[in-house]
Write a protein that holds these residues in place. Structure first.
Motif, PDB file in Angstrom:
ATOM      1  N   LYS A  38       0.831  -1.207   0.000  1.00 17.33           N
ATOM      2  CA  LYS A  38       0.000   0.000   0.000  1.00 17.33           C
ATOM      3  C   LYS A  38       0.869   1.262   0.000  1.00 17.33           C
ATOM      4  O   LYS A  38       0.535   2.247  -0.655  1.00 17.33           O
ATOM      5  CB  LYS A  38      -0.921  -0.008   1.216  1.00 17.33           C
ATOM      6  CG  LYS A  38      -1.913  -1.140   1.200  1.00 17.33           C
ATOM      7  CD  LYS A  38      -2.661  -1.208   2.507  1.00 17.33           C
ATOM      8  CE  LYS A  38      -3.458  -2.500   2.557  1.00 17.33           C
ATOM      9  NZ  LYS A  38      -4.007  -2.730   3.884  1.00 17.33           N
ATOM     10  N   ILE A  39       1.983   1.201   0.712  1.00 18.99           N
ATOM     11  CA  ILE A  39       2.911   2.328   0.718  1.00 18.99           C
ATOM     12  C   ILE A  39       3.531   2.500  -0.668  1.00 18.99           C
ATOM     13  O   ILE A  39       3.760   3.623  -1.120  1.00 18.99           O
ATOM     14  CB  ILE A  39       3.993   2.130   1.802  1.00 18.99           C
ATOM     15  CG1 ILE A  39       3.360   1.937   3.186  1.00 18.99           C
ATOM     16  CG2 ILE A  39       4.968   3.292   1.817  1.00 18.99           C
ATOM     17  CD1 ILE A  39       2.511   3.095   3.655  1.00 18.99           C
ATOM     18  N   MET A  40       3.781   1.382  -1.354  1.00 14.61           N
ATOM     19  CA  MET A  40       4.313   1.472  -2.710  1.00 14.61           C
ATOM     20  C   MET A  40       3.303   2.141  -3.649  1.00 14.61           C
ATOM     21  O   MET A  40       3.683   2.934  -4.507  1.00 14.61           O
ATOM     22  CB  MET A  40       4.680   0.092  -3.251  1.00 14.61           C
ATOM     23  CG  MET A  40       5.362   0.151  -4.609  1.00 14.61           C
ATOM     24  SD  MET A  40       5.737  -1.439  -5.314  1.00 14.61           S
ATOM     25  CE  MET A  40       7.083  -1.959  -4.296  1.00 14.61           C
ATOM     26  N   LEU A  41       2.034   1.839  -3.477  1.00 13.42           N
ATOM     27  CA  LEU A  41       1.006   2.500  -4.294  1.00 13.42           C
ATOM     28  C   LEU A  41       0.922   3.994  -3.989  1.00 13.42           C
ATOM     29  O   LEU A  41       0.710   4.798  -4.893  1.00 13.42           O
ATOM     30  CB  LEU A  41      -0.355   1.840  -4.079  1.00 13.42           C
ATOM     31  CG  LEU A  41      -0.554   0.497  -4.757  1.00 13.42           C
ATOM     32  CD1 LEU A  41      -1.938  -0.061  -4.416  1.00 13.42           C
ATOM     33  CD2 LEU A  41      -0.391   0.608  -6.246  1.00 13.42           C
ATOM     34  N   ILE A  42       1.102   4.364  -2.738  1.00 10.87           N
ATOM     35  CA  ILE A  42       1.110   5.780  -2.394  1.00 10.87           C
ATOM     36  C   ILE A  42       2.340   6.458  -2.999  1.00 10.87           C
ATOM     37  O   ILE A  42       2.266   7.592  -3.492  1.00 10.87           O
ATOM     38  CB  ILE A  42       1.042   5.947  -0.861  1.00 10.87           C
ATOM     39  CG1 ILE A  42      -0.338   5.497  -0.377  1.00 10.87           C
ATOM     40  CG2 ILE A  42       1.325   7.372  -0.445  1.00 10.87           C
ATOM     41  CD1 ILE A  42      -0.479   5.391   1.098  1.00 10.87           C
ATOM     42  N   GLY A  43       3.472   5.755  -3.004  1.00  3.54           N
ATOM     43  CA  GLY A  43       4.657   6.281  -3.668  1.00  3.54           C
ATOM     44  C   GLY A  43       4.437   6.436  -5.169  1.00  3.54           C
ATOM     45  O   GLY A  43       4.901   7.398  -5.786  1.00  3.54           O
ATOM     46  N   LEU A  44       3.708   5.498  -5.771  1.00  3.21           N
ATOM     47  CA  LEU A  44       3.378   5.606  -7.192  1.00  3.21           C
ATOM     48  C   LEU A  44       2.485   6.811  -7.446  1.00  3.21           C
ATOM     49  O   LEU A  44       2.631   7.494  -8.468  1.00  3.21           O
ATOM     50  CB  LEU A  44       2.696   4.325  -7.670  1.00  3.21           C
ATOM     51  CG  LEU A  44       2.317   4.249  -9.135  1.00  3.21           C
ATOM     52  CD1 LEU A  44       3.562   4.301 -10.001  1.00  3.21           C
ATOM     53  CD2 LEU A  44       1.537   2.985  -9.414  1.00  3.21           C
ATOM     54  N   LEU A  45       1.585   7.104  -6.525  1.00  2.00           N
ATOM     55  CA  LEU A  45       0.749   8.295  -6.647  1.00  2.00           C
ATOM     56  C   LEU A  45       1.612   9.562  -6.612  1.00  2.00           C
ATOM     57  O   LEU A  45       1.397  10.489  -7.399  1.00  2.00           O
ATOM     58  CB  LEU A  45      -0.286   8.330  -5.521  1.00  2.00           C
ATOM     59  CG  LEU A  45      -1.217   9.530  -5.473  1.00  2.00           C
ATOM     60  CD1 LEU A  45      -2.153   9.506  -6.677  1.00  2.00           C
ATOM     61  CD2 LEU A  45      -1.999   9.539  -4.191  1.00  2.00           C
ATOM     62  N   GLY A  46       2.605   9.596  -5.736  1.00  2.00           N
ATOM     63  CA  GLY A  46       3.524  10.727  -5.702  1.00  2.00           C
ATOM     64  C   GLY A  46       4.356  10.822  -6.964  1.00  2.00           C
ATOM     65  O   GLY A  46       4.615  11.908  -7.482  1.00  2.00           O
TER      66      GLY A  46
END
Length: 100
Positions: free
Chosen positions: A66-74
């Motif tokens: 989930k943190i990786m997906l948030i990083g992808l959003l950034g």
């Protein structure tokens, strides 16, 4: 509180990776026009940018996907920011030689 910090670090880590990736792409395309070997410059830049991006996302996403997906959003949001920052208003066509 720890979850909020990891979410913020993931987002800002993704924006940092995106800034280096898309900023490096912009820099490469600007310098490629005057380079002696533009294909080699582009290939080297591509390998560096993709390698750094993959390592950065591997490091960000170690704990949770989930943190990786948030990083992808950034990362994706940084694309739009760099696109807006590097926009040129007055583009003039390049004159090509008619002799082939």
């Amino acid at each position: 509180m720890s979850n909020l910090i990891s979410v913020l670090l993931g987002f800002f880590g993704g924006t940092a990776i995106g800034a280096l990736f898309f900023g490096g792409l912009w820099f490469t395309t600007k310098k490629m026009l005057t380079s002696k070997w533009p294909a080699l410059m582009y290939l080297g830049s591509l390998i560096l940018r993709v390698g750094f991006t993959l390592l950065g996302f591997y490091y960000i996403g170690q704990d949770d996907w989930k943190i990786m997906l948030i990083g992808l959003l950034g990362f994706i949001s940084m694309r739009f920011i760099v696109l807006r920052m590097t926009r040129t208003e007055n583009l003039e066509p390049i004159e090509l030689d008619k002799e082939y």
